[in-house]
Design a protein around this motif. Structure first.
Motif, PDB file in Angstrom:
ATOM      1  N   ALA A  18       0.832  -1.202   0.000  1.00 53.31           N
ATOM      2  CA  ALA A  18       0.000   0.000   0.000  1.00 53.31           C
ATOM      3  C   ALA A  18       0.860   1.243   0.000  1.00 53.31           C
ATOM      4  CB  ALA A  18      -0.922  -0.006   1.226  1.00 53.31           C
ATOM      5  N   MET A  19       1.977   1.203   0.753  1.00 57.14           N
ATOM      6  CA  MET A  19       2.871   2.352   0.786  1.00 57.14           C
ATOM      7  C   MET A  19       3.516   2.584  -0.570  1.00 57.14           C
ATOM      8  SD  MET A  19       4.746   2.256   4.473  1.00 57.14           S
ATOM      9  CE  MET A  19       5.438   3.875   4.150  1.00 57.14           C
ATOM     10  N   ALA A  20       3.847   1.512  -1.279  1.00 56.82           N
ATOM     11  CA  ALA A  20       4.452   1.648  -2.601  1.00 56.82           C
ATOM     12  C   ALA A  20       3.474   2.289  -3.572  1.00 56.82           C
ATOM     13  CB  ALA A  20       4.887   0.279  -3.117  1.00 56.82           C
ATOM     14  N   VAL A  21       2.197   1.863  -3.511  1.00 62.97           N
ATOM     15  CA  VAL A  21       1.178   2.454  -4.382  1.00 62.97           C
ATOM     16  C   VAL A  21       0.990   3.928  -4.054  1.00 62.97           C
ATOM     17  CG1 VAL A  21      -1.273   2.430  -4.968  1.00 62.97           C
ATOM     18  CG2 VAL A  21      -0.028   0.277  -4.748  1.00 62.97           C
ATOM     19  N   SER A  22       0.977   4.247  -2.729  1.00 59.53           N
ATOM     20  CA  SER A  22       0.814   5.635  -2.317  1.00 59.53           C
ATOM     21  C   SER A  22       1.962   6.498  -2.795  1.00 59.53           C
ATOM     22  CB  SER A  22       0.703   5.707  -0.790  1.00 59.53           C
ATOM     23  OG  SER A  22       0.630   7.037  -0.351  1.00 59.53           O
ATOM     24  N   ALA A  23       3.208   5.968  -2.696  1.00 60.30           N
ATOM     25  CA  ALA A  23       4.381   6.720  -3.134  1.00 60.30           C
ATOM     26  C   ALA A  23       4.320   6.998  -4.632  1.00 60.30           C
ATOM     27  CB  ALA A  23       5.655   5.951  -2.789  1.00 60.30           C
ATOM     28  N   GLU A  24       3.855   5.975  -5.412  1.00 58.63           N
ATOM     29  CA  GLU A  24       3.738   6.164  -6.858  1.00 58.63           C
ATOM     30  C   GLU A  24       2.697   7.226  -7.192  1.00 58.63           C
ATOM     31  OE1 GLU A  24       2.759   3.535 -10.889  1.00 58.63           O
ATOM     32  OE2 GLU A  24       2.940   2.572  -8.936  1.00 58.63           O
ATOM     33  N   ALA A  25       1.582   7.213  -6.451  1.00 54.46           N
ATOM     34  CA  ALA A  25       0.540   8.213  -6.678  1.00 54.46           C
ATOM     35  C   ALA A  25       1.041   9.609  -6.340  1.00 54.46           C
ATOM     36  CB  ALA A  25      -0.691   7.873  -5.837  1.00 54.46           C
ATOM     37  N   ASP A  26       1.812   9.731  -5.224  1.00 50.18           N
ATOM     38  CA  ASP A  26       2.370  11.023  -4.849  1.00 50.18           C
ATOM     39  C   ASP A  26       3.314  11.533  -5.927  1.00 50.18           C
ATOM     40  OD1 ASP A  26       0.966  11.039  -2.533  1.00 50.18           O
ATOM     41  OD2 ASP A  26       2.614  10.307  -1.273  1.00 50.18           O
ATOM     42  N   ALA A  27       4.125  10.642  -6.500  1.00 49.81           N
ATOM     43  CA  ALA A  27       5.063  11.042  -7.546  1.00 49.81           C
ATOM     44  C   ALA A  27       4.321  11.591  -8.760  1.00 49.81           C
ATOM     45  CB  ALA A  27       5.935   9.862  -7.941  1.00 49.81           C
ATOM     46  N   ASN A  28       3.221  10.926  -9.135  1.00 47.63           N
ATOM     47  CA  ASN A  28       2.440  11.393 -10.270  1.00 47.63           C
ATOM     48  C   ASN A  28       1.814  12.760  -9.991  1.00 47.63           C
ATOM     49  OD1 ASN A  28       3.012   9.069 -11.716  1.00 47.63           O
ATOM     50  ND2 ASN A  28       1.194   7.988 -10.981  1.00 47.63           N
ATOM     51  N   ASN A  29       1.333  12.939  -8.751  1.00 46.93           N
ATOM     52  CA  ASN A  29       0.741  14.216  -8.382  1.00 46.93           C
ATOM     53  C   ASN A  29       1.774  15.323  -8.386  1.00 46.93           C
ATOM     54  OD1 ASN A  29      -1.788  13.093  -8.033  1.00 46.93           O
ATOM     55  ND2 ASN A  29      -1.483  12.685  -5.846  1.00 46.93           N
ATOM     56  N   ASN A  30       3.001  15.012  -7.929  1.00 43.20           N
ATOM     57  CA  ASN A  30       4.058  16.013  -7.881  1.00 43.20           C
ATOM     58  C   ASN A  30       4.429  16.490  -9.279  1.00 43.20           C
ATOM     59  OD1 ASN A  30       4.129  15.814  -5.132  1.00 43.20           O
ATOM     60  ND2 ASN A  30       5.811  14.332  -5.094  1.00 43.20           N
ATOM     61  N   GLN A  31       4.387  15.589 -10.281  1.00 44.36           N
ATOM     62  CA  GLN A  31       4.719  15.991 -11.641  1.00 44.36           C
ATOM     63  C   GLN A  31       3.705  16.990 -12.189  1.00 44.36           C
ATOM     64  OE1 GLN A  31       5.004  12.349 -13.868  1.00 44.36           O
ATOM     65  NE2 GLN A  31       6.884  11.681 -12.847  1.00 44.36           N
ATOM     66  N   GLN A  32       2.465  16.933 -11.690  1.00 50.57           N
ATOM     67  CA  GLN A  32       1.430  17.831 -12.168  1.00 50.57           C
ATOM     68  C   GLN A  32       1.336  19.101 -11.325  1.00 50.57           C
ATOM     69  OE1 GLN A  32      -2.090  15.433 -12.055  1.00 50.57           O
ATOM     70  NE2 GLN A  32      -1.299  13.892 -13.473  1.00 50.57           N
ATOM     71  N   ARG A  33       2.024  19.150 -10.191  1.00 56.46           N
ATOM     72  CA  ARG A  33       1.921  20.280  -9.282  1.00 56.46           C
ATOM     73  C   ARG A  33       2.634  21.502  -9.859  1.00 56.46           C
ATOM     74  NH1 ARG A  33       4.216  18.336  -4.282  1.00 56.46           N
ATOM     75  NH2 ARG A  33       2.176  17.417  -3.897  1.00 56.46           N
ATOM     76  N   PRO A  34       1.993  22.669  -9.848  1.00 58.46           N
ATOM     77  CA  PRO A  34       2.655  23.880 -10.338  1.00 58.46           C
ATOM     78  C   PRO A  34       3.796  24.272  -9.399  1.00 58.46           C
ATOM     79  CG  PRO A  34       0.550  24.421  -9.315  1.00 58.46           C
ATOM     80  CD  PRO A  34       0.605  22.924  -9.423  1.00 58.46           C
ATOM     81  N   PRO A  35       4.788  25.018  -9.896  1.00 63.92           N
ATOM     82  CA  PRO A  35       5.909  25.418  -9.040  1.00 63.92           C
ATOM     83  C   PRO A  35       5.436  26.244  -7.846  1.00 63.92           C
ATOM     84  CG  PRO A  35       6.396  25.834 -11.357  1.00 63.92           C
ATOM     85  CD  PRO A  35       4.945  25.489 -11.286  1.00 63.92           C
ATOM     86  N   GLU A  36       6.090  26.035  -6.714  1.00 62.54           N
ATOM     87  CA  GLU A  36       5.786  26.797  -5.502  1.00 62.54           C
ATOM     88  C   GLU A  36       7.074  27.434  -5.003  1.00 62.54           C
ATOM     89  OE1 GLU A  36       3.721  26.269  -1.083  1.00 62.54           O
ATOM     90  OE2 GLU A  36       4.175  24.515  -2.326  1.00 62.54           O
ATOM     91  N   THR A  37       7.024  28.742  -4.689  1.00 62.61           N
ATOM     92  CA  THR A  37       8.201  29.456  -4.200  1.00 62.61           C
ATOM     93  C   THR A  37       8.162  29.546  -2.685  1.00 62.61           C
ATOM     94  OG1 THR A  37       8.349  30.775  -6.222  1.00 62.61           O
ATOM     95  CG2 THR A  37       9.508  31.601  -4.289  1.00 62.61           C
ATOM     96  N   LEU A  38       9.245  29.105  -2.047  1.00 61.06           N
ATOM     97  CA  LEU A  38       9.380  29.166  -0.600  1.00 61.06           C
ATOM     98  C   LEU A  38      10.634  29.944  -0.235  1.00 61.06           C
ATOM     99  CD1 LEU A  38       8.504  25.458   0.299  1.00 61.06           C
ATOM    100  CD2 LEU A  38       6.989  27.447   0.404  1.00 61.06           C
TER     101      LEU A  38
END
Length: 209
Positions: A18-38
């Motif tokens: 389950a953790m592996a599936v979650s990590a893969e989903a997070d990676a896909n979401n991160n690729q679609q995330r717009p840049p954020e400035t911190l």
């Protein structure tokens, strides 16, 4: 009285797939995330304990780093693990209601070893560092990245976030400003950490009896 709070990675033992599936989903979401400035310094909150720390965002480092002491490798079920502690008195970033001293609280962790790195130091022997995966929140969003474990007690910031995190999560850094995050992460007070520990001790005692 000193409180030692254990934060074990139980989910990795029970639900590895389950953790592996979650990590893969997070990676896909991160690729679609717009840049954020911190800013070059921001608050982070470690998710399993709600521990709040100041983190320096450093483009000069590839791997993130986390303050830890009493770092000991061991074997569990044929795999390499590491135990370590985070003494809260070394940086005193956790908000307090004045009932406890930060020196009274130590967090204790056990994590699977992701990999090890050999750090070459000028004028000193090379140092072996364990690298573990840790979940943390910054700017209201939860992330997972690799942290090398080392004693950062003499540094201003107990956590350092490197390029691997910035690349994977599409983060840009404003080197002229700090604490730019528009959203906050949930955390608890030092006293609440101690109370949570006391409740866990009672639950473990009831279970064993």
């Amino acid at each position: 009285m000193r409180f030692v709070i254990r934060a074990l990675l139980a989910m990795a033992l029970v639900f590895p797939s389950a953790m592996a599936v979650s990590a893969e989903a997070d990676a896909n979401n991160n690729q679609q995330r717009p840049p954020e400035t911190l800013g070059y310094v921001e608050w982070v909150v470690m998710k399993d304990t709600n521990l709040r720390l100041k983190a320096r965002l450093d483009t000069g480092a590839k791997t993130s780093s986390l303050h830890a002491v009493n770092i000991e490798g061991f074997e569990r079920d044929g795999e390499e693990w590491v135990s370590f502690q985070i003494p809260l008195g070394d940086h005193e970033d956790q908000p307090t209601e004045g009932e406890l001293d930060h020196d009274d609280v130590i967090l204790e962790f056990e994590r699977p070893v992701e990999r090890t790195v050999l750090i070459k130091r000028k004028g000193a022997p090379s140092q072996k560092r364990y690298v573990v995966m840790m979940d943390f929140c910054i700017a209201g969003t939860t992330h997972t990245t690799q942290f090398s474990l080392t004693d950062r007690g003499k540094f201003s910031y107990p956590a350092l976030l490197g390029r691997r995190f910035m690349r994977d999560d599409n983060i840009l850094i404003d080197s002229a400003d700090s604490f730019m995050a528009e959203k906050e992460c949930e955390y608890i007070t030092l006293e609440e950490l101690a109370k949570r520990h006391a409740e866990n001790v009672v639950e473990e005692t009831d279970t064993d009896s």
